[in-house]
Design a protein around this motif. Structure first.
Motif, PDB file in Angstrom:
ATOM      1  N   UNK A 148      11.056 -16.222   8.289  1.00  0.00           N
ATOM      2  CA  UNK A 148       9.665 -16.431   7.919  1.00  0.00           C
ATOM      3  C   UNK A 148       8.970 -15.080   8.066  1.00  0.00           C
ATOM      4  N   UNK A 149       8.308 -14.622   7.000  1.00  0.00           N
ATOM      5  CA  UNK A 149       7.681 -13.296   6.995  1.00  0.00           C
ATOM      6  C   UNK A 149       6.236 -13.428   6.526  1.00  0.00           C
ATOM      7  N   UNK A 150       5.315 -12.861   7.319  1.00  0.00           N
ATOM      8  CA  UNK A 150       3.913 -12.750   6.925  1.00  0.00           C
ATOM      9  C   UNK A 150       3.657 -11.278   6.640  1.00  0.00           C
ATOM     10  N   UNK A 151       3.020 -10.969   5.516  1.00  0.00           N
ATOM     11  CA  UNK A 151       2.749  -9.564   5.203  1.00  0.00           C
ATOM     12  C   UNK A 151       1.426  -9.400   4.474  1.00  0.00           C
ATOM     13  N   UNK A 152       0.866  -8.211   4.651  1.00  0.00           N
ATOM     14  CA  UNK A 152      -0.282  -7.758   3.874  1.00  0.00           C
ATOM     15  C   UNK A 152       0.187  -6.487   3.174  1.00  0.00           C
ATOM     16  N   UNK A 153       0.474  -6.557   1.862  1.00  0.00           N
ATOM     17  CA  UNK A 153       0.973  -5.381   1.144  1.00  0.00           C
ATOM     18  C   UNK A 153      -0.014  -4.220   1.170  1.00  0.00           C
ATOM     19  N   UNK A 154       0.489  -3.053   0.770  1.00  0.00           N
ATOM     20  CA  UNK A 154      -0.302  -1.827   0.777  1.00  0.00           C
ATOM     21  C   UNK A 154      -1.648  -2.028   0.081  1.00  0.00           C
ATOM     22  N   UNK A 155      -2.723  -1.596   0.765  1.00  0.00           N
ATOM     23  CA  UNK A 155      -4.090  -1.773   0.259  1.00  0.00           C
ATOM     24  C   UNK A 155      -4.946  -0.600   0.707  1.00  0.00           C
ATOM     25  N   UNK A 156      -5.733  -0.065  -0.215  1.00  0.00           N
ATOM     26  CA  UNK A 156      -6.677   0.999   0.122  1.00  0.00           C
ATOM     27  C   UNK A 156      -7.829   0.372   0.908  1.00  0.00           C
ATOM     28  N   UNK A 157      -8.186   0.952   2.044  1.00  0.00           N
ATOM     29  CA  UNK A 157      -9.337   0.457   2.792  1.00  0.00           C
ATOM     30  C   UNK A 157     -10.473   1.478   2.861  1.00  0.00           C
ATOM     31  N   UNK A 158     -10.226   2.679   2.349  1.00  0.00           N
ATOM     32  CA  UNK A 158     -11.276   3.690   2.314  1.00  0.00           C
ATOM     33  C   UNK A 158     -10.916   4.728   1.259  1.00  0.00           C
ATOM     34  N   UNK A 159     -11.897   5.170   0.508  1.00  0.00           N
ATOM     35  CA  UNK A 159     -11.659   6.213  -0.482  1.00  0.00           C
ATOM     36  C   UNK A 159     -12.555   6.065  -1.696  1.00  0.00           C
ATOM     37  N   UNK A 160     -12.817   7.193  -2.322  1.00  0.00           N
ATOM     38  CA  UNK A 160     -13.661   7.212  -3.510  1.00  0.00           C
ATOM     39  C   UNK A 160     -13.015   8.077  -4.574  1.00  0.00           C
TER      40      UNK A 160
END
Length: 117
Positions: free
Chosen positions: A24-36
């Motif tokens: 059983x795997x829970x994941x949050x894939x790569x995501x930008x959280x800051x940048x312009x």
């Protein structure tokens, strides 16, 4: 400019259930959280050759946050004439796929088979 991103995952695997592996795997894939990003693109040109441009600064941070839950079962098989074979069953549920807040949940199931001859 100054782009920051992150991903995370947590999994539990038991290698001795039904003669194979269950996980059983829970994941949050790569995501930008800051940048312009600064954009400057031509949009029109008049008869004298003057170019009208569109310029803006936009945030790269998406509104949504994809979260995945995956369950899997994998088992090694002994088959002739294949010396090693593996069969895998996966079920995946995605909330806000591709980090799009308004996206409907996605569900995926698949079976894979691999072997060495």
């Amino acid at each position: 400019s100054d782009i920051r991103n992150r991903s995370s995952a947590l999994g539990l695997v038991n290698e001795k259930i039904w003669g194979g592996k269950v996980g059983l795997i829970y994941s949050q894939p790569l995501r930008v959280y800051s940048g312009k990003a600064s954009i400057n693109v031509p949009v029109a040109r008049d008869f004298e050759g003057n170019v009208t441009r569109y310029s803006a600064t936009v945030s790269l941070k998406p509104q949504g946050r994809e979260q995945d839950l995956e369950m899997f079962f994998a088992k090694n098989l002994v088959l002739r004439p294949i010396s090693e074979a593996t069969v895998k069953f996966n079920l995946i549920a995605q909330q806000q796929p591709n980090n799009v807040k308004s996206a409907t949940n996605a569900y995926l199931g698949f079976v894979s088979f691999g072997g060495k001859f």
